[in-house]
Scaffold this motif. Structure first.
Motif, PDB file in Angstrom:
ATOM      1  N   ILE A   4      40.590  39.570  52.330  1.00 59.63           N
ATOM      2  CA  ILE A   4      39.543  38.987  53.160  1.00 59.63           C
ATOM      3  C   ILE A   4      38.213  39.591  52.757  1.00 59.63           C
ATOM      4  CG2 ILE A   4      38.645  38.768  55.513  1.00 59.63           C
ATOM      5  CD1 ILE A   4      41.477  38.949  56.528  1.00 59.63           C
ATOM      6  N   GLU A   5      37.221  38.737  52.530  1.00 59.27           N
ATOM      7  CA  GLU A   5      35.874  39.228  52.256  1.00 59.27           C
ATOM      8  C   GLU A   5      35.262  39.706  53.566  1.00 59.27           C
ATOM      9  OE1 GLU A   5      33.607  37.128  48.788  1.00 59.27           O
ATOM     10  OE2 GLU A   5      34.433  35.609  50.143  1.00 59.27           O
ATOM     11  N   ALA A   6      34.409  40.718  53.464  1.00 56.89           N
ATOM     12  CA  ALA A   6      33.732  41.255  54.639  1.00 56.89           C
ATOM     13  C   ALA A   6      32.314  41.646  54.257  1.00 56.89           C
ATOM     14  CB  ALA A   6      34.485  42.463  55.176  1.00 56.89           C
ATOM     15  N   ILE A   7      31.478  41.748  55.256  1.00 55.69           N
ATOM     16  CA  ILE A   7      30.105  42.200  55.077  1.00 55.69           C
ATOM     17  C   ILE A   7      29.961  43.528  55.807  1.00 55.69           C
ATOM     18  CG2 ILE A   7      27.680  41.742  55.639  1.00 55.69           C
ATOM     19  CD1 ILE A   7      28.296  38.774  55.313  1.00 55.69           C
ATOM     20  N   VAL A  35      32.085  41.144  42.601  1.00 56.00           N
ATOM     21  CA  VAL A  35      31.494  41.069  41.271  1.00 56.00           C
ATOM     22  C   VAL A  35      30.910  39.681  41.024  1.00 56.00           C
ATOM     23  CG1 VAL A  35      31.974  41.241  38.800  1.00 56.00           C
ATOM     24  CG2 VAL A  35      33.057  42.826  40.398  1.00 56.00           C
ATOM     25  N   ILE A  36      31.604  38.665  41.477  1.00 54.64           N
ATOM     26  CA  ILE A  36      31.141  37.286  41.280  1.00 54.64           C
ATOM     27  C   ILE A  36      30.463  36.829  42.565  1.00 54.64           C
ATOM     28  CG2 ILE A  36      31.855  34.918  40.852  1.00 54.64           C
ATOM     29  CD1 ILE A  36      34.175  36.027  39.232  1.00 54.64           C
ATOM     30  N   ASP A  37      29.163  36.545  42.476  1.00 63.51           N
ATOM     31  CA  ASP A  37      28.442  36.109  43.669  1.00 63.51           C
ATOM     32  C   ASP A  37      28.212  34.602  43.640  1.00 63.51           C
ATOM     33  OD1 ASP A  37      26.415  35.789  41.827  1.00 63.51           O
ATOM     34  OD2 ASP A  37      25.096  37.292  42.688  1.00 63.51           O
ATOM     35  N   ASP A  38      27.625  34.080  44.693  1.00 61.70           N
ATOM     36  CA  ASP A  38      27.411  32.636  44.817  1.00 61.70           C
ATOM     37  C   ASP A  38      26.514  32.084  43.719  1.00 61.70           C
ATOM     38  OD1 ASP A  38      29.045  32.571  47.038  1.00 61.70           O
ATOM     39  OD2 ASP A  38      27.398  32.794  48.456  1.00 61.70           O
ATOM     40  N   ASP A  39      25.516  32.869  43.277  1.00 61.79           N
ATOM     41  CA  ASP A  39      24.632  32.417  42.195  1.00 61.79           C
ATOM     42  C   ASP A  39      25.416  32.219  40.899  1.00 61.79           C
ATOM     43  OD1 ASP A  39      22.427  32.445  43.861  1.00 61.79           O
ATOM     44  OD2 ASP A  39      21.796  34.455  43.252  1.00 61.79           O
ATOM     45  N   PHE A  40      26.361  33.113  40.638  1.00 64.88           N
ATOM     46  CA  PHE A  40      27.177  33.015  39.439  1.00 64.88           C
ATOM     47  C   PHE A  40      28.076  31.777  39.507  1.00 64.88           C
ATOM     48  CE2 PHE A  40      30.962  34.141  36.877  1.00 64.88           C
ATOM     49  CZ  PHE A  40      30.346  34.284  35.651  1.00 64.88           C
TER      50      PHE A  40
END
Length: 66
Positions: A4-7, A35-40
């Motif tokens: 699960i991704e978290a902030i 490592v891989i963000d939304d822009d990528f």
């Protein structure tokens, strides 16, 4: 196991979706930076649209496919 991704905000890890856990259940966290963000991802999608489409990949030799 569940990923699960978290902030991390104000000293608290906030999951981006509800984990499948019982109340007060103990867990082990493995912290890994994203490592891989939304822009990528957006860039990859744009490149995919520009890439030539291959109709029949069976015509490609193994060496050319990679």
């Amino acid at each position: 196991m569940e990923v699960i991704e978290a902030i991390y905000e104000n000293g608290i890890l906030k999951p981006l979706k509800k984990p499948n856990l019982k109340e007060k259940e103990k867990v082990i966290l493995v912290i890994r930076e994203k490592v891989i963000d939304d822009d990528f991802i957006t860039l990859l999608e744009k490149l995919n649209k520009k890439a030539p489409k291959v109709e029949n990949t069976s015509k490609l030799s193994r060496d050319r496919a990679y």
